[in-house]
Design a protein around this motif. Structure first.
Motif, short mmCIF file in Angstrom:
data_model
loop_
_atom_site.label_atom_id
_atom_site.label_comp_id
_atom_site.label_asym_id
_atom_site.label_seq_id
_atom_site.Cartn_x
_atom_site.Cartn_y
_atom_site.Cartn_z
N GLN A 28 59.44 139.49 -35.93
CA GLN A 28 58.35 139.10 -35.04
C GLN A 28 57.14 140.00 -35.19
OE1 GLN A 28 61.57 137.08 -32.02
NE2 GLN A 28 60.25 138.63 -31.18
N THR A 29 57.35 141.23 -35.65
CA THR A 29 56.21 142.09 -36.00
C THR A 29 55.42 141.45 -37.14
OG1 THR A 29 57.36 144.10 -35.31
CG2 THR A 29 55.57 144.36 -36.90
N GLU A 30 56.15 141.00 -38.15
CA GLU A 30 55.49 140.31 -39.26
C GLU A 30 54.78 139.06 -38.77
OE1 GLU A 30 56.77 139.05 -43.74
OE2 GLU A 30 58.07 138.28 -42.14
N MET A 176 70.71 128.44 -41.83
CA MET A 176 70.11 128.52 -43.16
C MET A 176 71.12 128.15 -44.24
SD MET A 176 66.93 129.23 -42.75
CE MET A 176 67.13 128.16 -41.32
N LEU A 177 72.37 128.52 -44.04
CA LEU A 177 73.41 128.13 -44.99
C LEU A 177 73.56 126.62 -45.03
CD1 LEU A 177 76.18 130.81 -44.22
CD2 LEU A 177 74.58 130.78 -46.15
N GLN A 178 73.58 125.99 -43.87
CA GLN A 178 73.70 124.53 -43.80
C GLN A 178 72.52 123.86 -44.47
OE1 GLN A 178 74.35 123.38 -39.73
NE2 GLN A 178 76.34 124.37 -39.61
N LEU A 179 71.32 124.40 -44.25
CA LEU A 179 70.12 123.85 -44.87
C LEU A 179 70.26 123.86 -46.39
CD1 LEU A 179 67.16 122.85 -44.57
CD2 LEU A 179 66.47 125.26 -44.63
N ASN A 180 70.95 124.88 -46.93
CA ASN A 180 71.13 125.03 -48.37
C ASN A 180 72.35 124.27 -48.90
OD1 ASN A 180 69.29 127.20 -49.83
ND2 ASN A 180 69.53 127.86 -47.70
N LYS A 181 73.00 123.49 -48.02
CA LYS A 181 74.23 122.77 -48.38
C LYS A 181 75.34 123.74 -48.77
CE LYS A 181 73.90 118.62 -50.20
NZ LYS A 181 73.57 117.47 -51.09
N PHE A 182 75.33 124.89 -48.09
CA PHE A 182 76.40 125.86 -48.21
C PHE A 182 77.33 125.66 -47.02
CE2 PHE A 182 73.35 128.99 -50.49
CZ PHE A 182 73.66 128.42 -51.72
N GLU A 183 78.58 125.32 -47.31
CA GLU A 183 79.57 125.12 -46.25
C GLU A 183 80.23 126.45 -45.93
OE1 GLU A 183 83.90 123.17 -46.27
OE2 GLU A 183 82.31 121.69 -46.68
N SER A 244 67.91 135.56 -42.54
CA SER A 244 68.05 135.92 -41.12
C SER A 244 66.75 136.16 -40.37
CB SER A 244 68.94 137.16 -40.98
OG SER A 244 68.33 138.29 -41.59
N TRP A 245 65.61 136.20 -41.08
CA TRP A 245 64.34 136.43 -40.38
C TRP A 245 63.65 135.10 -40.09
CZ3 TRP A 245 60.74 141.05 -41.69
CH2 TRP A 245 61.46 142.26 -41.67
N PRO A 246 63.55 134.71 -38.83
CA PRO A 246 62.73 133.54 -38.50
C PRO A 246 61.26 133.94 -38.48
CG PRO A 246 63.68 134.46 -36.52
CD PRO A 246 64.23 135.28 -37.66
N GLY A 247 60.40 132.99 -38.13
CA GLY A 247 58.97 133.31 -38.10
C GLY A 247 58.30 132.99 -39.42
N SER A 248 57.29 133.76 -39.76
CA SER A 248 56.50 133.47 -40.96
C SER A 248 57.25 133.76 -42.26
CB SER A 248 55.18 134.25 -40.94
OG SER A 248 55.39 135.59 -40.56
N ARG A 249 58.31 134.56 -42.21
CA ARG A 249 59.11 134.84 -43.40
C ARG A 249 59.72 133.56 -43.98
NH1 ARG A 249 59.83 138.89 -47.09
NH2 ARG A 249 58.07 139.45 -45.80
#
Length: 268
Positions: A28-30, A176-183, A244-249
């Protein structure tokens, strides 16, 4: 004066638009900097590494779990930004004595976009927040097109060694894993469970083992130890910030995920 609610449902009273912000959350600093709030940012943690130059221009007030309350108080902040997962909740009573304290709770991309838009509203950076949210949505649509024909692969995502710990369900990493089709083979376990690596075949024998770059500094020896208990898995050292970093990352994460898939495909 206005009353707002943070992402865990707490009401916060703000007298004016905050002008002196302490951020106790690296991602969130970023994000604050990408919302054109670097000048308003007065205090950060020792783990706030993006943008890199902040460590020499802002006051470091401690880590994410333990802070120096006197240093924070001396900065005379009018807003303190925390996160439910990153920060210890028992810090809240002391922080609230100093300034209005906002706790974010980000478990998926929608939560992340909501946070961006909410902070944009709170800090009078609506244009910057809207632009960032639109960029994320565009990159997300592009990535979904990229990933749609990729095979589903079983994955174990390690965050710590000895005790061995993984990302389980109900985490942003798992999303994020699910988004990548990583089960995720540990999807039935909540949050960040300890696991026995000698049972990894029994738990699901992953196609890919990802060793996160944070919070633990995994080395080759850890990769070899885990691999000795699997049948066929490929081990990848993963960039923890991207997972693991949400936001602009997130804007950088989609391109990183594409490159990761291309590297993995060369091994299958």
């Amino acid at each position: 004066m206005k009353t707002i609610k943070d992402q865990i449902g707490r009401e916060i009273i703000l007298k004016n638009t905050p002008k002196r912000i302490v951020s106790l959350v690296p991602s969130q600093t970023e994000l604050l900097c990408d919302l054109a709030l670097e000048n308003e940012l007065v205090g950060i943690t020792k783990f706030c590494v993006h943008p890199y130059h902040l460590k020499s221009t802002k006051q470091i007030v401690g880590g994410t779990k333990k802070v120096d309350y006197e240093k924070i108080k001396a900065l005379n902040p009018d807003f303190i930004l925390c996160n439910k997962e990153e920060n210890a909740y028992d810090m809240l009573p002391e922080l609230e004595k100093i300034a209005p304290t906002y706790f974010s709770d980000v478990n998926n991309l929608n939560d992340s976009i909501d946070l961006i838009l909410h902070l944009g509203s709170i800090f009078n950076r609506r244009t910057e927040a809207d632009n960032l949210a639109h960029k994320i949505e565009y990159k997300l649509a592009d990535f979904k097109q990229f990933i749609k024909d990729k095979p589903i692969r079983k994955v174990a995502y390690f965050i710590w060694a000895k005790p061995w710990m993984v990302a389980g369900n109900d985490t942003y990493i798992n999303e994020m894993l699910q988004l990548n089709k990583f089960e995720n083979i540990y999807d039935t376990m909540s949050r960040y469970p300890k696991v026995e690596i000698n049972r990894i075949r029994h738990e699901g024998d992953p196609d890919v083992v990802i060793l996160s770059s944070e919070p633990f500094p995994f080395k080759d020896e850890h990769a070899l130890e885990i691999a000795s208990f699997t049948n066929r898995s490929i081990t990848a050292f993963g960039d923890g910030e991207m997972f693991s970093w949400p936001g602009s990352r997130i804007l950088l994460a989609f391109d990183y995920f594409k490159q990761l898939h291309k590297k993995l495909e060369s091994h299958f």
